[in-house]
Scaffold this motif. Structure first.
Motif, short mmCIF file in Angstrom:
data_model
loop_
_atom_site.label_atom_id
_atom_site.label_comp_id
_atom_site.label_asym_id
_atom_site.label_seq_id
_atom_site.Cartn_x
_atom_site.Cartn_y
_atom_site.Cartn_z
N LEU A 199 1.22 -19.57 -7.51
CA LEU A 199 2.10 -19.69 -8.88
C LEU A 199 1.84 -18.46 -9.72
O LEU A 199 2.84 -18.31 -10.27
CB LEU A 199 1.38 -21.05 -9.67
N THR A 200 0.86 -17.92 -9.70
CA THR A 200 0.57 -16.59 -10.53
C THR A 200 1.59 -15.88 -10.01
O THR A 200 2.39 -15.03 -11.00
CB THR A 200 -0.74 -16.17 -10.46
N LEU A 201 1.72 -15.53 -8.75
CA LEU A 201 2.46 -14.53 -8.41
C LEU A 201 4.01 -14.71 -8.52
O LEU A 201 5.14 -13.77 -8.96
CB LEU A 201 2.51 -14.05 -6.84
N LYS A 202 4.37 -16.33 -8.64
CA LYS A 202 5.66 -16.49 -8.84
C LYS A 202 6.10 -16.20 -10.23
O LYS A 202 7.25 -15.88 -10.65
CB LYS A 202 5.86 -18.19 -8.61
N ILE A 203 5.07 -16.63 -11.03
CA ILE A 203 5.39 -16.37 -12.70
C ILE A 203 5.62 -14.80 -12.98
O ILE A 203 6.22 -14.39 -13.64
CB ILE A 203 4.36 -16.96 -13.46
N GLN A 204 4.68 -14.13 -12.39
CA GLN A 204 4.59 -12.49 -12.26
C GLN A 204 6.08 -11.93 -11.72
O GLN A 204 6.58 -11.10 -12.69
CB GLN A 204 3.71 -12.16 -11.63
N ARG A 205 6.76 -12.50 -10.85
CA ARG A 205 7.96 -12.08 -10.14
C ARG A 205 9.19 -12.46 -11.37
O ARG A 205 9.93 -11.66 -11.76
CB ARG A 205 8.25 -12.59 -9.06
N ILE A 206 9.14 -13.74 -11.72
CA ILE A 206 10.09 -14.08 -12.75
C ILE A 206 10.02 -13.35 -14.22
O ILE A 206 10.81 -12.99 -14.75
CB ILE A 206 9.88 -15.61 -13.20
N GLY A 207 8.90 -13.20 -14.50
CA GLY A 207 8.45 -12.27 -15.75
C GLY A 207 9.04 -10.87 -15.88
O GLY A 207 9.54 -10.38 -16.57
N ASN A 208 8.87 -10.39 -14.50
CA ASN A 208 9.24 -8.95 -14.45
C ASN A 208 10.83 -8.88 -14.48
O ASN A 208 11.23 -8.03 -15.07
CB ASN A 208 8.61 -8.48 -13.07
N ASP A 209 11.31 -10.01 -13.74
CA ASP A 209 12.94 -9.98 -13.99
C ASP A 209 13.58 -10.23 -15.37
O ASP A 209 14.57 -9.68 -15.55
CB ASP A 209 13.51 -11.24 -12.77
N LEU A 210 12.62 -10.83 -16.35
CA LEU A 210 13.22 -11.13 -17.49
C LEU A 210 12.62 -10.40 -18.75
O LEU A 210 13.08 -10.40 -19.79
CB LEU A 210 12.89 -12.68 -17.85
N GLY A 211 11.74 -9.38 -18.15
CA GLY A 211 11.07 -8.53 -19.03
C GLY A 211 10.05 -8.90 -19.97
O GLY A 211 9.57 -8.67 -20.95
N VAL A 212 9.34 -10.09 -19.44
CA VAL A 212 8.04 -10.36 -19.71
C VAL A 212 6.75 -10.36 -19.09
O VAL A 212 7.01 -10.82 -17.94
CB VAL A 212 8.15 -11.94 -19.95
N LYS A 213 6.03 -9.37 -19.42
CA LYS A 213 5.01 -8.96 -18.41
C LYS A 213 3.77 -10.08 -18.50
O LYS A 213 3.33 -10.59 -19.49
CB LYS A 213 4.33 -7.85 -19.02
#
Length: 234
Positions: A199-213
């Protein structure tokens, strides 16, 4: 012939003298010279005016492991201890609220990445002893100061539903540049599960795509914590 003092008078003199000695000691040398149960005794003096509070203080420490464990303990568990009534619960929960508020103030207005131990102290105090898993999100601005601190989800004893879409939606609502995820393991063991990592890695990937680290995902246990960043997962 003089009559002997009654047992009630002797008992009263005993606990009143003990109370005054503890108060005088605290006023003279401060908290450092006290055992945990003695500090708890001082607190209980305020709500149990006419009895010896030492046995209750020791019973609470024995049952919950320390001062933080006592004030953070769930109310149904506190009620299982003989001598714990509504006034005692109110005093303990008020103390818990004061601790949480003070530690929360310590992290606001600061770069949390440079005040990391204060973040851990705050999250440990407010989450470690909860009997259900909960997800806390710290949304940060461009200076890595806290914009928003909230519990997004509360689950069961071993699972919290976390929805990446809701995490990011809230980030945009508050104008966050980054975030820190924190959740607790009521078992006390902060070792991340496979589901936690995925889950952490999924949220990291989505955040990177949206500009939220995503700076970190911290798992809080009892007296311990795990940082997925420190573990090299992030």
């Amino acid at each position: 012939m003089k009559s002997s003092p009654s047992l009630a008078t002797e008992t009263k003199s005993h606990y009143e003298g003990h109370r005054q000695r503890l108060k005088d000691k605290f006023n003279t040398v401060g908290a450092a010279a006290f055992a945990d149960y003695e500090l708890l005794e001082l607190l209980l003096f305020q709500v149990i005016p006419r009895s010896d509070t030492k046995p209750l203080a020791k019973a609470l420490i024995d049952r919950f492991g320390g001062l933080l464990g006592v004030v953070a303990a769930p109310i149904p568990l506190l009620k299982e201890i003989k001598g714990v009534g509504d006034n005692v619960i109110h005093a303990l929960k008020l103390q818990y609220a004061v601790i949480g508020r003070a530690l929360k103030q310590d992290i606001h207005g600061k770069c949390v990445l440079q005040s990391w131990q204060q973040v851990i102290d705050y999250c440990t105090a407010t989450m470690a002893y909860d009997d259900k898993e909960q997800l806390r999100l710290l949304y940060l601005d461009q200076k890595n100061q806290v914009l928003c601190d909230e519990i997004q989800q509360t689950g069961t004893v071993n699972h919290t539903p976390i929805y990446p879409r809701e995490v990011m939606k809230r980030a945009f609502e508050v104008g966050a540049s980054s975030l820190i995820m924190v959740h607790n393991h009521p078992s006390g063991d902060p070792t991340p599960s496979r589901a936690d990592i995925d889950l952490t890695l999924k949220i990291q990937r989505i955040g990177n795509d949206l500009g939220v680290k995503l700076h970190d995902h911290v798992i809080i246990g009892k007296g311990r914590h795990s940082s997925l960043k420190s573990l090299g997962i992030l």
